[in-house]
Design a protein around this motif. Structure first.
Motif, PDB file in Angstrom:
ATOM      1  N   ALA A  74       0.859  -1.123  -0.026  1.00 10.83           N
ATOM      2  CA  ALA A  74      -0.085   0.113   0.146  1.00 10.83           C
ATOM      3  C   ALA A  74       0.964   1.223   0.069  1.00 10.83           C
ATOM      4  O   ALA A  74       0.422   2.073  -0.715  1.00 10.83           O
ATOM      5  N   LEU A  75       1.957   1.334   0.695  1.00  9.25           N
ATOM      6  CA  LEU A  75       2.969   2.315   0.765  1.00  9.25           C
ATOM      7  C   LEU A  75       3.505   2.777  -0.647  1.00  9.25           C
ATOM      8  O   LEU A  75       3.767   3.854  -0.920  1.00  9.25           O
ATOM      9  N   VAL A  76       3.737   1.565  -1.295  1.00 14.30           N
ATOM     10  CA  VAL A  76       4.378   1.690  -2.623  1.00 14.30           C
ATOM     11  C   VAL A  76       3.331   2.287  -3.490  1.00 14.30           C
ATOM     12  O   VAL A  76       3.686   3.207  -4.353  1.00 14.30           O
ATOM     13  N   LEU A  77       2.107   1.727  -3.503  1.00 13.65           N
ATOM     14  CA  LEU A  77       1.083   2.400  -4.407  1.00 13.65           C
ATOM     15  C   LEU A  77       0.984   3.854  -4.194  1.00 13.65           C
ATOM     16  O   LEU A  77       0.928   4.696  -5.304  1.00 13.65           O
ATOM     17  N   THR A  78       0.818   4.413  -2.726  1.00 20.00           N
ATOM     18  CA  THR A  78       0.839   5.508  -2.528  1.00 20.00           C
ATOM     19  C   THR A  78       2.017   6.259  -3.173  1.00 20.00           C
ATOM     20  O   THR A  78       1.870   7.500  -3.636  1.00 20.00           O
ATOM     21  N   ALA A  79       3.242   5.966  -2.988  1.00 25.91           N
ATOM     22  CA  ALA A  79       4.454   6.442  -3.302  1.00 25.91           C
ATOM     23  C   ALA A  79       4.413   6.581  -4.885  1.00 25.91           C
ATOM     24  O   ALA A  79       5.029   7.710  -5.220  1.00 25.91           O
TER      25      ALA A  79
END
Length: 138
Positions: A74-79
């Motif tokens: 989820a963090l990578v998608l947001t980033a």
């Protein structure tokens, strides 16, 4: 597998730092993009490198058999979304600077700087000679 991913992260980081230190704005934008890719891969691998495992912490019986951590994904998608937006902003700023200045060099001309110019040896000698002539004639 971990050594390959760590090498890829290191190569992306090295390429990004090298490109950021260039004197062209397009290379700086590419370097920032490479660094965001390196950070995204690092965040993704922080959730463990597991193949064919669901991002679920337990199955129907309540036992933990194997899983991947969904938080780094989820963090990578947001980033990715944030880095795409920031890359678009930086590209537009670089394009505006190129259109206004006619060049994409990053260095600033001396007359545009707010800092006092650095004195060279010749400038110091000229100021000493000017000070001697003023002092000698007075």
């Amino acid at each position: 597998m971990e050594a390959l991913v760590a090498t890829a992260i290191g190569a992306l980081t090295a390429a990004g730092v090298y490109l950021i230190l260039r004197l062209r704005s397009f290379a700086v934008v590419l370097g920032m993009t490479m660094l965001t890719y390196a950070i995204n891969v690092f965040l993704f691998t922080s959730g463990r490198l597991v193949i064919n495992q669901p991002p679920i912490l337990r199955d129907h019986s309540g036992n933990i058999t194997g899983y991947t951590d969904p938080l780094p994904q989820a963090l990578v998608l947001t980033a990715i979304v944030i880095s795409f937006g920031m890359t678009a902003v930086v590209v537009m700023m670089a394009l505006g600077a190129f259109i206004e200045g006619g060049d994409d060099y990053i260095n600033m001309p001396e007359e545009d700087r707010n800092m006092p110019p650095l004195l060279t040896v010749e400038a110091e000698e000229e100021s000493e000679i000017a000070g001697q002539t003023k002092g000698g004639s007075a």
